[in-house]
Scaffold this active site. Structure first.
Site, PDB file in Angstrom:
ATOM      1  N   ASP A 164       0.844  -1.196   0.000  1.00 26.87           N
ATOM      2  CA  ASP A 164       0.000   0.000   0.000  1.00 26.87           C
ATOM      3  C   ASP A 164       0.883   1.251   0.000  1.00 26.87           C
ATOM      4  O   ASP A 164       2.118   1.140   0.038  1.00 26.87           O
ATOM      5  CB  ASP A 164      -0.933  -0.047   1.222  1.00 26.87           C
ATOM      6  CG  ASP A 164      -2.260   0.643   0.951  1.00 26.87           C
ATOM      7  OD1 ASP A 164      -2.332   1.475   0.023  1.00 26.87           O
ATOM      8  OD2 ASP A 164      -3.232   0.359   1.689  1.00 26.87           O
ATOM      9  N   ASP A 225     -10.330   2.755  -3.207  1.00 26.63           N
ATOM     10  CA  ASP A 225     -10.815   1.533  -2.560  1.00 26.63           C
ATOM     11  C   ASP A 225     -12.299   1.331  -2.849  1.00 26.63           C
ATOM     12  O   ASP A 225     -13.063   2.296  -2.906  1.00 26.63           O
ATOM     13  CB  ASP A 225     -10.683   1.667  -1.036  1.00 26.63           C
ATOM     14  CG  ASP A 225      -9.250   1.503  -0.556  1.00 26.63           C
ATOM     15  OD1 ASP A 225      -8.348   1.330  -1.388  1.00 26.63           O
ATOM     16  OD2 ASP A 225      -9.055   1.557   0.672  1.00 26.63           O
TER      17      ASP A 225
END
Ligand SMILES: *[C@@H]1O[C@H](CO)[C@@H](O)[C@H](O)[C@H]1NC(C)=O
Ligand SMILES: *[C@@H]1O[C@H](CO)[C@@H](O)[C@H](O)[C@H]1NC(C)=O
Ligand SMILES: *[C@@H]1O[C@H](CO)[C@@H](O)[C@H](O)[C@H]1NC(C)=O
Length: 419
Positions: A164, A225
């Protein structure tokens, strides 16, 4: 004959990859979009195992899901990776060795024991980390310990790394993500490498460096997301449609665009909307990473997740990502070239998506020519959600008629026929 064509097509594409000479990451992994299960969308950062023993991010959660992937038949249709997302770490590295430490209460046996459990079931083990100083949930990130962490992942028998990009400078990513990829490679352990780097670039309006992504990553999150709602799903679908000219050409065996996890089996999508996500993810050659409680998925949703005909489209060996072909009266047509090929013509998966909300199923009619399906000998047509269906043979001037329900999808395979 089809399987022979599949093999030939896969071989031709591998050969093309070799001839392109190292434009793509060459770790031999993710030649088809990865399939599996990951904790984030459904279980987020639940760490209170006393109150939520079946939901907290813990060894137990991943053991249980590895078992369910096998016992509920998901492994049989290709789901393979069991991936820990954020919130698995202690808040501090080991004070002496600087190594990452899995949460001592929630992963009391360490990660090797969990990796063994997953591997013994024929599955593969994935793990989340973050390029920056901290993970998105505030646990230690890799940035100052990249070589140590890559080596630690290899020692933990990790097969898939999601990196990430919270708590990092975006300007450091173009050098830092490839560097971590090289460090993974130098461990000698093949690990699928999933990079979140472009999602952080697109968030601030920068164009992701796709050539570099292809060279260094097996898949990458292009954008936001996903959340458990139709609205979130549609925003992502729109993003991939609107930006397809810059996104679509970069997908292929070993390197995939990733619109994020499947929502199926949770709270936000109806039965028909679940089909919609599954169909569009198949057209997009997207990783099929579930994030749900596999003990609680309703049978009709499980049937969608395990639909072999739709999965075969997703996993098509050519690895060509599909595109939104046209939009008309709030109906979208998405189309992906697939095998088998006949007389140099592709077959196609075609999804008719309705964005309409005016109640009744909406009747549409296209000639195959409208859909740029011009194979001289026509196409045999099958409804991918009715796998034994045979809708007959259609040629370029034939009209294909169907009705699509509000926020629904009809998904067909047009198999190119030979002489
Ligand atoms: C490491 O140091 C931190 C900060 O001083 C401390 O909170 C933590 O308990 C220490 N961890 C161990 C394993 O000693
Ligand atoms: C980002 O860059 C600035 C300036 O070079 C530096 O002070 C800061 O620590 C960096 N932040 C991270 C998270 O690396
Ligand atoms: C490391 O990279 C080389 C060169 O691209 C490749 O041949 C090899 O398979 C890679 N090894 C691993 C473990 O990823």
């Amino acid at each position: 004959m089809y399987s022979m064509l599949n093999i030939v097509a896969a071989f031709v594409f591998l050969l093309l990859q070799l001839l392109q000479g190292g434009t793509a990451l060459d770790n031999g992994l993710a030649l088809k979009p990865p399939m599996g299960w990951m904790s984030w969308q459904r279980f987020r950062c639940i760490t209170d195992c006393k109150t939520y023993p079946d939901e907290c991010i813990s060894e137990q959660l991943f053991r249980r899901h590895a078992d369910l992937i096998v016992s509920e038949g998901y492994a049989d249709v290709g789901y393979e990776y069991v991936i820990i997302d954020d919130c698995w770490l202690e808040k501090n590295r080991d004070n002496k060795t600087n190594k990452l430490v899995p949460d001592r209460k929630r992963f009391p046996n360490g990660l090797n024991v969990l990796a063994d459990h997953i591997h013994e079931r024929g599955l593969k083990f994935g793990l989340y980390q973050d390029f920056g100083t901290n993970t998105c949930a505030g646990y230690p990130g890799v940035i100052n310990h990249m070589a140590l962490d890559a080596a630690t992942f290899a020692n933990w028998d990790v097969d898939y790394v999601k990196l990430d990009g919270c708590y990092a400078n975006i300007s450091d990513m173009a050098a830092g993500y490839p560097e971590f990829g090289r460090l993974l490679n130098s461990t000698g352990r093949p690990m699928v490498y999933s990079c979140s780097w472009p999602a952080y670039q697109s968030e601030v309006g920068q164009m992701p460096e796709y050539e570099s992504l292809k060279k260094h990553c097996n898949l990458w999150r292009n954008w936001d997301d996903i959340d458990d709602s139709l609205e979130s799903l549609m925003q992502i679908i729109d993003y991939f449609g609107k930006n397809q000219d810059s996104i679509q050409p970069h997908a292929g065996p070993g390197h995939w665009n990733d619109p994020d996890m499947l929502l199926l089996g949770n709270y936000g999508l109806s039965y028909d909307q679940s089909k919609l996500q599954m169909a569009i993810w198949a057209v997009l050659a997207a990783p099929l990473i579930m994030s749900n409680d596999l003990a609680k998925v309703r049978p009709e949703i499980k049937d969608i997740l395990q639909n072999r005909a739709v999965i075969a489209v997703n996993q098509d060996p050519l690895g060509i990502q599909g595109r939104r072909l046209l939009m008309k009266n709030n109906i979208e047509v998405w189309r992906r070239p697939i095998t088998p090929t006949a007389d140099a013509e592709y077959s196609y998966a075609v999804a008719f998506v309705s964005r309409r909300v005016d109640g009744a199923p909406y009747a549409i009619s296209f000639t195959l020519k409208d859909l740029s399906l011009n194979n001289e000998y026509g196409y045999g047509v099958q409804d991918l959600f009715e796998p034994n269906s045979n809708l007959g043979v259609f040629r370029s001037e034939s009209h294909f008629n169907t009705r699509v329900i509000p926020n629904g999808v009809n998904f067909y395979k047009f198999t190119a026929l030979g002489n």
